[in-house]
Design an enzyme around this catalytic site. Sequence first.
Site, PDB file in Angstrom:
ATOM      1  N   LYS A 196       0.853  -1.185   0.000  1.00  0.00           N
ATOM      2  CA  LYS A 196       0.000   0.000   0.000  1.00  0.00           C
ATOM      3  C   LYS A 196       0.892   1.240   0.000  1.00  0.00           C
ATOM      4  O   LYS A 196       1.696   1.430   0.906  1.00  0.00           O
ATOM      5  CB  LYS A 196      -0.924   0.003   1.214  1.00  0.00           C
ATOM      6  CG  LYS A 196      -1.897   1.182   1.238  1.00  0.00           C
ATOM      7  CD  LYS A 196      -2.820   1.101   2.440  1.00  0.00           C
ATOM      8  CE  LYS A 196      -3.786   2.275   2.480  1.00  0.00           C
ATOM      9  NZ  LYS A 196      -4.675   2.223   3.670  1.00  0.00           N
ATOM     10  N   LYS A 248      -2.314  -1.614  -3.618  1.00  0.00           N
ATOM     11  CA  LYS A 248      -3.135  -0.402  -3.591  1.00  0.00           C
ATOM     12  C   LYS A 248      -2.218   0.818  -3.662  1.00  0.00           C
ATOM     13  O   LYS A 248      -1.278   0.900  -2.866  1.00  0.00           O
ATOM     14  CB  LYS A 248      -3.961  -0.378  -2.293  1.00  0.00           C
ATOM     15  CG  LYS A 248      -4.882   0.824  -2.145  1.00  0.00           C
ATOM     16  CD  LYS A 248      -5.653   0.768  -0.824  1.00  0.00           C
ATOM     17  CE  LYS A 248      -6.578   1.987  -0.694  1.00  0.00           C
ATOM     18  NZ  LYS A 248      -7.335   1.979   0.569  1.00  0.00           N
TER      19      LYS A 248
END
Length: 323
Positions: A196, A248
């Site tokens: 992320k 992400k």
Amino acid sequence: MFPEHRPRRLRTTPAMRRLVGETTLRPRQLILPMFVAEGLDQPRPISSMPGVVQHTRDTLRKAAVDAVNAGVGGLMLFGIPETRDAEGSGAVDERGILNVALRDLRAELGDATVLMADTCLDEFTDHGHCGVLDADGGVDNDATLRIYAEMAVAQAEAGAHVLGPSGMMDGQIGVIRRALDEVGHSDKAILAYAAKYASAFYGPFREAVDSQLKGDRKTYQQDPGNSREALREIELDLAEGADMIMVKPALSYLDVLKAAADISPVPVAAYNISGEYAMVEAAAANGWLERERTVLEVLTSIRRAGADMILTYWAAEAAAWLD
């Protein structure tokens, strides 16, 4: 004799193109992120994400049923409390908005879909960080892990099938796995937000969850320029017991997604995040892009890069198109 090779032969008709197509995009591969806010009597539009709202508990149930009927593979739930504190105590409270909403959806849908919960403190803290702060104002990794464990158990007991730790704390997957197993929730799966990044594309999400963040999250989310680091994070999460991993954002990190898919022995997810959604919606609203074609091309590109599943705010709508 030139050209001897004519690849266009395999593009001559829709039926031919369908027959030789390499990448499939199906409703079951799409996961719909949903927001539910405490204290609302009607849905609240999110201005930077046209078509997306903060739901009431009642409208959440209806929208969830509609999405499942459209064929989406799962739902990822985020909760927005009315009050926050430094410890994010609403995250572990069984009466907190996220846990109450999880119970609502599990009662409504049972096992008809895969119900996922955001296992992170940022929506619940008055400082907006994904963990508790130490005396110097930094995020205390190990103190945060203790709360994550308690939060994961609360979400499991509220009905979540999958826990989604998104805070990028070191060791979070192992701590949550042990906590779940110790209380008899060994059947609950963990979707690790393994790679992320500290992305500028999260801007609209901050509005969606009424984020209280001041500053940034660069001490725990990854540097956008780093890819080897992402693979190390993925390997660590797998070693700690992740059942699925996620990259992400998606569009700016398709190379990372491809590398993740190449090494992962478990299913790989990608989050088509708020800023990516907002860009397409803004361009389509101005007539600069053909909306449906663009959305499906975006989602197909994420699948082509290696995602087995995609979290996207277009999930229910795209599912209807695909069906």
